[in-house]
Design a protein around this motif. Structure first.
Motif, PDB file in Angstrom:
ATOM      1  N   ALA A 160       1.025  -1.142   0.079  1.00  0.00           N
ATOM      2  CA  ALA A 160      -0.020  -0.044   0.055  1.00  0.00           C
ATOM      3  C   ALA A 160       0.869   1.299  -0.069  1.00  0.00           C
ATOM      4  O   ALA A 160       0.489   2.236  -0.442  1.00  0.00           O
ATOM      5  N   VAL A 161       2.133   1.223   0.768  1.00  0.00           N
ATOM      6  CA  VAL A 161       2.673   2.460   0.838  1.00  0.00           C
ATOM      7  C   VAL A 161       3.977   2.479   0.006  1.00  0.00           C
ATOM      8  O   VAL A 161       4.715   3.438   0.021  1.00  0.00           O
ATOM      9  N   GLY A 162       4.210   1.362  -0.657  1.00  0.00           N
ATOM     10  CA  GLY A 162       5.431   1.299  -1.509  1.00  0.00           C
ATOM     11  C   GLY A 162       6.962   1.028  -0.930  1.00  0.00           C
ATOM     12  O   GLY A 162       7.652   1.446  -1.777  1.00  0.00           O
ATOM     13  N   THR A 163       7.066   0.826   0.312  1.00  0.00           N
ATOM     14  CA  THR A 163       8.344   0.680   0.929  1.00  0.00           C
ATOM     15  C   THR A 163       8.297  -0.389   2.075  1.00  0.00           C
ATOM     16  O   THR A 163       7.402  -0.445   2.522  1.00  0.00           O
ATOM     17  N   GLN A 164       9.170  -0.820   2.327  1.00  0.00           N
ATOM     18  CA  GLN A 164       9.508  -1.749   3.337  1.00  0.00           C
ATOM     19  C   GLN A 164       9.740  -1.233   4.639  1.00  0.00           C
ATOM     20  O   GLN A 164       9.623  -1.930   5.681  1.00  0.00           O
ATOM     21  N   ARG A 165      10.288   0.023   4.920  1.00  0.00           N
ATOM     22  CA  ARG A 165      10.967   0.611   6.011  1.00  0.00           C
ATOM     23  C   ARG A 165      10.003   0.226   7.307  1.00  0.00           C
ATOM     24  O   ARG A 165      10.591   0.063   8.329  1.00  0.00           O
ATOM     25  N   SER A 166       8.580   0.579   7.093  1.00  0.00           N
ATOM     26  CA  SER A 166       7.904   0.427   8.311  1.00  0.00           C
ATOM     27  C   SER A 166       7.105  -0.783   8.364  1.00  0.00           C
ATOM     28  O   SER A 166       5.852  -0.667   8.878  1.00  0.00           O
ATOM     29  N   SER A 167       7.366  -1.888   7.524  1.00  0.00           N
ATOM     30  CA  SER A 167       6.653  -3.051   7.220  1.00  0.00           C
ATOM     31  C   SER A 167       7.435  -4.248   7.881  1.00  0.00           C
ATOM     32  O   SER A 167       6.731  -5.398   7.962  1.00  0.00           O
ATOM     33  N   LEU A 168       8.331  -4.180   8.241  1.00  0.00           N
ATOM     34  CA  LEU A 168       9.240  -5.185   9.127  1.00  0.00           C
ATOM     35  C   LEU A 168       8.747  -5.530  10.293  1.00  0.00           C
ATOM     36  O   LEU A 168       8.812  -4.587  10.932  1.00  0.00           O
ATOM     37  N   VAL A 169       8.677  -6.688  10.606  1.00  0.00           N
ATOM     38  CA  VAL A 169       8.076  -7.126  11.955  1.00  0.00           C
ATOM     39  C   VAL A 169       8.917  -8.317  12.621  1.00  0.00           C
ATOM     40  O   VAL A 169       9.476  -9.052  11.853  1.00  0.00           O
ATOM     41  N   HIS A 170       9.027  -8.289  14.077  1.00  0.00           N
ATOM     42  CA  HIS A 170       9.600  -9.485  14.856  1.00  0.00           C
ATOM     43  C   HIS A 170       8.388 -10.087  15.446  1.00  0.00           C
ATOM     44  O   HIS A 170       7.697  -9.013  16.231  1.00  0.00           O
ATOM     45  N   VAL A 171       7.824 -11.168  15.425  1.00  0.00           N
ATOM     46  CA  VAL A 171       7.006 -11.635  16.169  1.00  0.00           C
ATOM     47  C   VAL A 171       7.330 -12.832  16.842  1.00  0.00           C
ATOM     48  O   VAL A 171       8.249 -13.663  16.688  1.00  0.00           O
ATOM     49  N   ARG A 172       7.203 -12.877  18.308  1.00  0.00           N
ATOM     50  CA  ARG A 172       7.366 -13.847  19.285  1.00  0.00           C
ATOM     51  C   ARG A 172       6.057 -14.801  19.377  1.00  0.00           C
ATOM     52  O   ARG A 172       5.128 -14.060  19.758  1.00  0.00           O
ATOM     53  N   ILE A 173       6.314 -15.965  19.068  1.00  0.00           N
ATOM     54  CA  ILE A 173       5.168 -16.873  19.184  1.00  0.00           C
ATOM     55  C   ILE A 173       5.416 -17.869  20.593  1.00  0.00           C
ATOM     56  O   ILE A 173       6.344 -18.578  20.650  1.00  0.00           O
ATOM     57  N   PRO A 174       4.767 -17.410  21.572  1.00  0.00           N
ATOM     58  CA  PRO A 174       5.079 -18.169  22.981  1.00  0.00           C
ATOM     59  C   PRO A 174       4.662 -19.735  22.719  1.00  0.00           C
ATOM     60  O   PRO A 174       3.625 -20.248  22.063  1.00  0.00           O
ATOM     61  N   GLY A 175       5.276 -20.251  23.452  1.00  0.00           N
ATOM     62  CA  GLY A 175       5.118 -21.889  23.831  1.00  0.00           C
ATOM     63  C   GLY A 175       6.144 -22.371  24.759  1.00  0.00           C
ATOM     64  O   GLY A 175       6.851 -21.648  25.457  1.00  0.00           O
ATOM     65  N   GLN A 176       6.325 -23.747  24.720  1.00  0.00           N
ATOM     66  CA  GLN A 176       7.284 -24.125  25.444  1.00  0.00           C
ATOM     67  C   GLN A 176       8.662 -23.722  25.360  1.00  0.00           C
ATOM     68  O   GLN A 176       9.511 -23.249  25.944  1.00  0.00           O
ATOM     69  N   VAL A 177       9.010 -23.482  23.977  1.00  0.00           N
ATOM     70  CA  VAL A 177      10.048 -22.751  23.388  1.00  0.00           C
ATOM     71  C   VAL A 177       9.655 -21.543  22.636  1.00  0.00           C
ATOM     72  O   VAL A 177       8.777 -21.789  21.533  1.00  0.00           O
ATOM     73  N   THR A 178       9.931 -20.377  22.754  1.00  0.00           N
ATOM     74  CA  THR A 178       9.480 -19.187  21.999  1.00  0.00           C
ATOM     75  C   THR A 178      10.203 -19.174  20.722  1.00  0.00           C
ATOM     76  O   THR A 178      11.438 -19.315  20.480  1.00  0.00           O
ATOM     77  N   VAL A 179       9.332 -19.013  19.796  1.00  0.00           N
ATOM     78  CA  VAL A 179       9.621 -18.931  18.282  1.00  0.00           C
ATOM     79  C   VAL A 179       9.831 -17.508  17.992  1.00  0.00           C
ATOM     80  O   VAL A 179       8.839 -16.850  17.997  1.00  0.00           O
TER      81      VAL A 179
END
Length: 124
Positions: free
Chosen positions: A60-79
């Motif tokens: 939508a905005v034409g750039t990756q600058r503010s589209s990069l994410v780090h996601v933590r998926i909780p569980g026995q071992v966090t992914v």
């Protein structure tokens, strides 16, 4: 309107998430007798705000600058997963239990490089 790729991926995601309420793409034959056609239209957004931080959809905005994410998926071992938000959209879909408003982010997930790794010090 969804792109054909987003539309197909959405149908697969809904069938995985709601196996008792199957949907099918309107150009496909239903896989089961009680399958309903997937809505062809959605509402697309340029960004979403989560915990006070704005994430943009790069398509939508034409750039990756503010589209990069780090996601933590909780569980026995966090992914830890890293990726780019491509699209953010809402779809109204009829399921067995009624009409639902569903929100999605289409992602491009990064994966670690598994090949030979060299450092800048290797050539010194």
């Amino acid at each position: 309107m969804f792109s054909s790729e987003t539309y197909w991926l959405l149908a697969r995601a809904l069938n995985a998430r709601f196996p008792l309420s199957p949907v099918h793409c309107q150009h496909e034959r239903p896989a089961s007798p009680h399958s309903v056609p997937l809505n062809l239209k959605g509402i697309f957004y340029d960004y979403v705000v989560i915990d006070g931080k704005r994430f943009h959809a790069s398509r939508a905005v034409g750039t990756q600058r503010s589209s990069l994410v780090h996601v933590r998926i909780p569980g026995q071992v966090t992914v830890h997963a890293y990726g780019e938000v491509l699209e953010i959209f809402q779809v109204d879909q009829h399921l067995r239990d009624g009409k639902r408003v569903l929100w999605f982010a289409r992602m491009r997930w990064f994966k670690p490089y598994q090949g030979n790794q060299r450092t800048i010090w290797d050539d010194l």
